[in-house]
Design a protein around this motif. Structure first.
Motif, short mmCIF file in Angstrom:
data_model
loop_
_atom_site.label_atom_id
_atom_site.label_comp_id
_atom_site.label_asym_id
_atom_site.label_seq_id
_atom_site.Cartn_x
_atom_site.Cartn_y
_atom_site.Cartn_z
N PHE A 1 0.84 -1.20 0.00
CA PHE A 1 0.00 0.00 0.00
C PHE A 1 0.87 1.25 0.00
N ILE B 1 4.02 1.50 -1.15
CA ILE B 1 4.72 1.63 -2.43
C ILE B 1 3.78 2.09 -3.53
N ALA B 2 2.58 1.51 -3.55
CA ALA B 2 1.67 1.79 -4.67
C ALA B 2 0.87 3.06 -4.45
N PHE B 3 0.58 3.40 -3.20
CA PHE B 3 -0.32 4.53 -3.00
C PHE B 3 0.24 5.65 -2.12
N LEU B 4 0.56 5.32 -0.86
CA LEU B 4 0.88 6.40 0.09
C LEU B 4 2.05 7.26 -0.34
N VAL B 5 3.19 6.61 -0.64
CA VAL B 5 4.38 7.37 -1.03
C VAL B 5 4.14 8.14 -2.34
N PRO B 6 3.62 7.46 -3.39
CA PRO B 6 3.35 8.22 -4.62
C PRO B 6 2.37 9.37 -4.41
N PHE B 7 1.41 9.19 -3.53
CA PHE B 7 0.42 10.25 -3.31
C PHE B 7 1.08 11.48 -2.69
N TRP C 1 4.28 12.18 -2.51
CA TRP C 1 5.29 12.69 -3.43
C TRP C 1 4.63 13.49 -4.56
#
Lengths: 281, 278
Positions: free
Chosen positions: A20, A22-28, A30
């Protein structure tokens, strides 16, 4: 018991949470930061404040155009899909022979992927237009109505299934009592059936609203935004800002944030509508 | 239940036949044209193939060669099955944990998961594909991690909803008898989650199988899934071999339609449950 489960948190929660993150929290997070920066690669990032947000609207008028195109498309398709689906569900909860077969057939297009759907309708619409020596790129309104027809074809069956399930739950006693009292079909429809299935209507309205607003694959395969960005929807405008012009990644990310806020507003509207119903009941 | 019948039965039946025909028509056009020479597809797409236009399986052989359809089918199948299996396993574990353990952290996780359901893919696609690249998960195996992460929202939401309805006494009894939490979960809780797992599996399969943007951005066109392979036929200059396209569209739809006809009841019920709870 809670304590012993807590001790196993690493096993139970961590694997899914890492995915979660890698796919969502960090990209969001960032992505949110990058929307205030100018960058082409991850290494040369410089803070530029609201510059990207201003440029999203000023660099060309395609973003605003895509917003109104998406809005109009969504309004037309939401109304069309729900009216058609509701009508079909009324017929298919009546005494029609073979209603299960009809339900199966009408639902089927929902499972076909957006890219495949877009190309199917590309051929059909071009086929009709070929008689007048035109094609789907000739006029933006062809692309618009093409998308509406495609969306109707794909989503009507889905909404119909939801409406059928709701109508089957309408109390037969109440309908019979109404008939005995001499209520007409229209009265029963507007006084009993529609009020009872209202929660499903809310669900379907918001489902079609978000589906329409976030549409991308179908748009790409059907018209790819042609002619000249005129049939470009919001999601595609954002994609093109990111990937077809170097130096506009920050602007693309700013547009994505605005898009997220718009979609979030729809979701909040849904939450409010559902909550209000719960209070009323 | 019959609401009322103000119109004769045959009118309803006839209009349903017409509507079903309209629904099937586009699929029929694709099948028909997949056997016609591409020169005739744009000029007369609604005509049946005749001796001039019929070219047998030529479109299929060209399309298969150009798209690498069989390997695309393999990648799509692998990514879908593996992702869905991992989503079910990992998110049901997570959902059980955050429902049974109370605290600020678990409710924060719950809200973050719910929030992720609203956020459109465009918001995260750029940073996500960069991160995937940095971590070396930009391949048909690594992408599973991304599917688990992006699918975790709705899946754990649905599992958590069901776990809340299971009486906790059952798990307590189990642990008093000496089972540890993994035993309790896998032997007692997980079997009870079966119907929710079927719903989650159906919703996630429909999403992963048809997804275009994530594999396109993360993996690229090196290992193509079916949607990427189809879009890849378009090529760089916009000129499309419509014959090959028709053949590939039919091959792409065929497994979906067969799968649907076999498990239609589960699919329709799964979609229904997903709509109501999601």
């Amino acid at each position: 018991m809670e304590k012993s489960i807590r001790r196993w948190g690493v096993l139970f929660a961590l694997p899914a949470l890492i995915c979660f993150a890698i796919a969502f929290l960090v990209p969001f997070v960032w992505g949110l930061v990058l929307s205030f920066c100018r960058f082409t690669a991850i290494t040369d990032v410089s803070f530029t404040g609201l510059d990207n947000y201003v440029r999203a609207f000023t660099v060309d008028n395609y973003f605003i155009h895509s917003f109104f195109f998406t809005l109009l498309f969504t309004v037309v398709s939401v109304a069309g899909i729900n009216l058609l689906a509701f009508t079909l569900s009324l017929v298919l909860t009546g005494s029609v022979p073979g209603k299960n077969a009809f339900r199966t057939i009408i639902f089927m297009p929902n499972l076909i992927g957006g890219i495949v759907l877009g190309w199917i309708w590309n051929v059909i619409i071009n086929g009709f237009l070929a008689r007048y020596e035109l094609n789907i790129m000739s006029d933006p309104s062809f692309g618009f109505w093409g998308l509406v027809v495609l969306m109707l074809w794909q989503n009507t069956g889905y909404m119909m299934v939801i409406y059928i399930a709701a109508i089957q739950n309408v109390s037969t006693d109440m309908l019979e009592a109404a008939s005995i009292d001499g209520a007409s079909y229209t009265t029963k429809l507007f006084r009993i059936i529609i009020p009872t299935v209202m929660p499903s209507i809310t669900i379907c309205l918001f489902l079609t609203l978000t589906n329409g607003f976030k549409l991308y694959d179908q748009n790409l395969a059907l018209t790819a935004g042609n002619p000249n960005h005129q049939t470009e929807m919001l999601a595609m405008n954002i994609f093109n800002t990111f990937y077809s012009r170097v130096g506009f990644e920050g602007v693309g990310q700013a547009k994505a944030v605005i898009f997220t806020i718009l979609v979030g507003m729809i979701a909040l509207g849904q939450l409010a509508a559902t909550r209000r119903k719960e209070v009323e009941n | 239940m019959t609401v009322s019948r103000r119109y004769p039965r045959w009118i309803a039946f006839a209009s349903m036949i017409i509507i079903s025909a309209i629904v099937i028509f586009p699929i029929a056009v694709v099948v028909m044209n997949s056997f016609k020479s591409r020169l005739f597809i744009s000029s007369a797409p609604f005509a049946l193939p005749d001796s001039d236009t019929f070219i047998g399986f030529e479109n299929y052989t060209t399309g298969l060669a150009r798209t690498g359809f069989f390997s695309a089918f393999g990648y799509s199948l692998w990514i879908t099955v593996a992702s869905v299996a991992m989503i079910i396993l990992l998110t049901s574990m997570l959902a059980w944990y955050i429902t049974r353990v109370h605290g600020t952290l678990t409710s924060l996780i719950y809200y973050a998961l719910a929030f992720s359901m609203i956020v459109p893919f465009q918001m995260v696609m750029f940073p996500m594909s960069k991160i995937a690249n940095m971590l070396g998960i930009d391949n048909p195996v690594g992408i599973i991690i991304l599917y688990v992460g992006f699918g975790a929202g709705i899946a754990s939401f649905m599992f958590a909803g069901f776990v809340k309805s299971i009486p906790i006494a059952l798990e307590e009894a189990c642990m008093i008898d000496g089972a540890n939490p993994p035993q309790t979960f896998f032997l007692v809780v997980f079997p009870m989650l079966k119907s929710t797992a079927v719903t989650v599996a159906i919703l996630q399969t429909m999403w992963v199988w048809n997804d275009y943007l994530m594999p396109y951005l993360v993996i690229g066109t090196e290992y193509r899934t079916i949607p990427v392979a189809i879009q890849y036929l378009r090529g760089g200059y916009g000129a499309v071999d419509m014959g090959a396209m028709m053949a590939m569209l039919f091959l792409a739809m065929l497994p979906v339609i067969i799968f649907y006809l076999i498990c239609q009841r589960y699919i329709i019920n799964g979609v229904l449950a997903g709509a109501v709870k999601g």
